[in-house]
Write a protein that holds these residues in place. Structure first.
Motif, short mmCIF file in Angstrom:
data_model
loop_
_atom_site.label_atom_id
_atom_site.label_comp_id
_atom_site.label_asym_id
_atom_site.label_seq_id
_atom_site.Cartn_x
_atom_site.Cartn_y
_atom_site.Cartn_z
N PRO A 9 -53.70 -52.01 -28.56
CA PRO A 9 -52.36 -51.65 -29.09
C PRO A 9 -52.43 -50.48 -30.07
O PRO A 9 -53.30 -50.44 -30.93
CB PRO A 9 -51.91 -52.94 -29.79
N LYS A 10 -51.50 -49.57 -29.91
CA LYS A 10 -51.43 -48.42 -30.83
C LYS A 10 -51.07 -48.89 -32.21
O LYS A 10 -50.20 -49.76 -32.35
CB LYS A 10 -50.30 -47.49 -30.39
N PRO A 11 -51.66 -48.31 -33.24
CA PRO A 11 -51.20 -48.63 -34.60
C PRO A 11 -49.78 -48.09 -34.80
O PRO A 11 -49.32 -47.25 -34.03
CB PRO A 11 -52.18 -47.86 -35.50
N VAL A 12 -49.11 -48.60 -35.82
CA VAL A 12 -47.77 -48.11 -36.11
C VAL A 12 -47.69 -47.72 -37.59
O VAL A 12 -48.15 -48.46 -38.46
CB VAL A 12 -46.69 -49.14 -35.71
N VAL A 13 -47.16 -46.52 -37.81
CA VAL A 13 -47.03 -46.00 -39.18
C VAL A 13 -45.61 -46.21 -39.67
O VAL A 13 -44.66 -45.85 -38.98
CB VAL A 13 -47.37 -44.48 -39.20
N PHE A 14 -45.48 -46.81 -40.84
CA PHE A 14 -44.18 -46.91 -41.52
C PHE A 14 -44.21 -45.97 -42.71
O PHE A 14 -45.08 -46.07 -43.57
CB PHE A 14 -43.95 -48.33 -42.06
N CYS A 15 -43.22 -45.08 -42.74
CA CYS A 15 -43.14 -44.17 -43.87
C CYS A 15 -41.68 -44.08 -44.29
O CYS A 15 -40.78 -44.26 -43.46
CB CYS A 15 -43.65 -42.79 -43.42
N GLY A 16 -41.44 -43.84 -45.55
CA GLY A 16 -40.07 -43.72 -46.02
C GLY A 16 -40.06 -43.81 -47.53
O GLY A 16 -41.04 -44.28 -48.12
N PRO A 17 -38.99 -43.37 -48.15
CA PRO A 17 -38.96 -43.36 -49.62
C PRO A 17 -39.10 -44.76 -50.21
O PRO A 17 -38.77 -45.75 -49.57
CB PRO A 17 -37.58 -42.77 -49.94
N SER A 18 -39.59 -44.79 -51.43
CA SER A 18 -39.78 -46.06 -52.12
C SER A 18 -38.45 -46.80 -52.27
O SER A 18 -37.45 -46.20 -52.66
CB SER A 18 -40.38 -45.77 -53.50
N GLY A 19 -38.45 -48.05 -51.90
CA GLY A 19 -37.25 -48.88 -52.07
C GLY A 19 -36.34 -48.88 -50.86
O GLY A 19 -35.30 -49.55 -50.86
N VAL A 20 -36.72 -48.19 -49.79
CA VAL A 20 -35.83 -48.08 -48.63
C VAL A 20 -35.84 -49.37 -47.79
O VAL A 20 -34.92 -49.63 -47.02
CB VAL A 20 -36.19 -46.85 -47.76
N GLY A 21 -36.91 -50.18 -47.94
CA GLY A 21 -36.95 -51.44 -47.20
C GLY A 21 -38.10 -51.57 -46.21
O GLY A 21 -38.07 -52.43 -45.34
N SER A 129 -35.32 -44.38 -43.14
CA SER A 129 -34.50 -43.51 -43.97
C SER A 129 -33.43 -44.34 -44.70
O SER A 129 -33.11 -45.45 -44.29
CB SER A 129 -33.84 -42.47 -43.06
N ALA A 130 -32.91 -43.74 -45.76
CA ALA A 130 -31.89 -44.45 -46.55
C ALA A 130 -30.52 -43.86 -46.25
O ALA A 130 -30.40 -42.67 -45.96
CB ALA A 130 -32.20 -44.28 -48.03
N PRO A 131 -29.47 -44.69 -46.34
CA PRO A 131 -28.12 -44.15 -46.12
C PRO A 131 -27.77 -43.08 -47.16
O PRO A 131 -27.03 -42.15 -46.87
CB PRO A 131 -27.20 -45.36 -46.24
N SER A 132 -28.30 -43.22 -48.38
CA SER A 132 -28.06 -42.19 -49.41
C SER A 132 -29.06 -42.38 -50.54
O SER A 132 -29.69 -43.44 -50.66
CB SER A 132 -26.64 -42.33 -49.98
N LEU A 133 -29.19 -41.36 -51.37
CA LEU A 133 -30.12 -41.47 -52.51
C LEU A 133 -29.58 -42.45 -53.55
O LEU A 133 -30.35 -43.16 -54.20
CB LEU A 133 -30.37 -40.08 -53.13
N ASP A 134 -28.26 -42.53 -53.66
CA ASP A 134 -27.66 -43.51 -54.60
C ASP A 134 -28.01 -44.93 -54.19
O ASP A 134 -28.31 -45.78 -55.02
CB ASP A 134 -26.13 -43.38 -54.60
N PHE A 175 -35.24 -44.79 -38.37
CA PHE A 175 -34.29 -45.89 -38.53
C PHE A 175 -33.60 -45.69 -39.88
O PHE A 175 -34.28 -45.62 -40.91
CB PHE A 175 -35.00 -47.24 -38.54
N VAL A 176 -32.28 -45.58 -39.85
CA VAL A 176 -31.55 -45.48 -41.13
C VAL A 176 -31.22 -46.91 -41.55
O VAL A 176 -30.41 -47.59 -40.91
CB VAL A 176 -30.27 -44.64 -40.98
N ASN A 177 -31.88 -47.36 -42.61
CA ASN A 177 -31.73 -48.75 -43.01
C ASN A 177 -30.50 -48.93 -43.91
O ASN A 177 -30.60 -49.00 -45.13
CB ASN A 177 -33.00 -49.22 -43.73
N ALA A 178 -29.33 -48.97 -43.23
CA ALA A 178 -28.09 -49.25 -43.98
C ALA A 178 -27.93 -50.76 -44.01
O ALA A 178 -28.24 -51.40 -45.02
CB ALA A 178 -26.91 -48.57 -43.31
#
Ligand SMILES: Nc1ncnc2c1ncn2[C@@H]1O[C@H](COP(=O)(O)OP(=O)(O)OP(=O)(O)O)[C@@H](O)[C@H]1O
Length: 223
Positions: A9-21, A129-134, A175-178
């Motif tokens: 199985p291929k590894p999977v990378v999760f990346c995204g700003p801190s706190g995005v989920g 990704s995050a829906p917004s920086l706020d 994925f935009v985690n709204a």
């Protein structure tokens, strides 16, 4: 890559700003697809072991000279120096997870992603990704794990990370985690496409139990 390696199985990378989920979504995936179908690689570190930490299990403990040589020899997929200590993920540690037929999860920052891209690993790259920086700020504060200084530092990075994350060709899927539940279901569908061999737990075992006990007939039976 040998044919045998290509079957793993291929590894999977999760990346995204801190706190995005990221951590939350990884945990949900591990529950939906349980029994160690996903795994984390054991990182290397040059910091001293803390009480109870076992070499090879919590970390692979090593020396600065040792890790530097291995980094130079291209044996690390990513590494970082934090407060004078090195931390990193070796190719061998990721392959150890793959050899157990598990999907190796790499939860790393943009610098890490750039290094992985230069390595021999061929993972699936996901940007959360995050829906917004706020909204990000709200989540980081809501989590209650960070000092004010740490929140400021993380948010300052987030803008750059979001720009890179949305850059053309940088990730296989964004994925935009709204709404958490919606993001997770979307992600679970993608994982079933990428890894058809994944074994899924019935989505709503808890829900079914709840319905069973709350249906009037069963409620009567249990009286
Ligand atoms: N879609 C969502 N809506 C609202 N809150 C969310 C959502 N997804 C996650 N959260 C909450 O946001 C907070 C941050 O999530 P999490 O710790 O998973 O982020 P992370 O990306 O792993 O952060 P870090 O990179 O700092 O470890 C948690 O309190 C989590 O419960």
């Amino acid at each position: 890559m040998s044919t045998a390696a290509a079957m793993l199985p291929k590894p999977v990378v999760f990346c995204g700003p801190s706190g995005v989920g990221k951590g939350t979504l990884i945990e949900m995936l591990m529950k939906r697809f349980p029994n160690n179908q996903f795994g984390f690689s054991v990182s290397h570190t040059t910091r001293k072991p803390r009480d109870g930490e076992i070499d090879g299990q919590h970390y692979n403990f090593t020396t600065v000279d040792g890790i530097k040589k291995e980094i130079d020899d291209g044996k690390f997929v990513e590494y970082a120096e934090v407060h004078g200590n090195y931390y990193g993920t070796s190719v061998a540690a990721v392959e150890a997870v793959q050899n157990e037929k598990r999907i190796c999860v790499l939860d790393i920052d943009i610098q890490g992603v750039m290094k992985v891209k230069q390595s021999s690993l061929k993972p699936i790259y996901l940007f959360i990704s995050a829906p917004s920086l706020d909204e990000l700020e709200k989540r980081l504060r809501g989590r209650g794990t960070e000092s004010e200084e740490s929140i400021k530092k993380r948010l300052a990075n987030s803008k750059k990370e979001m720009d890179y994350g949305h850059g053309a060709g940088n990730f296989d899927k964004i994925f935009v985690n709204a709404d958490l539940k919606a993001t997770f279901e979307d992600m679970a569908l993608s994982f079933k496409e990428w890894y058809p061999e994944l074994d899924e737990v019935a989505e709503d075992d808890e829900q079914k139990n709840y319905m069973y006990f709350s249906s009037p007939m069963n409620a009567q039976c249990s009286m």
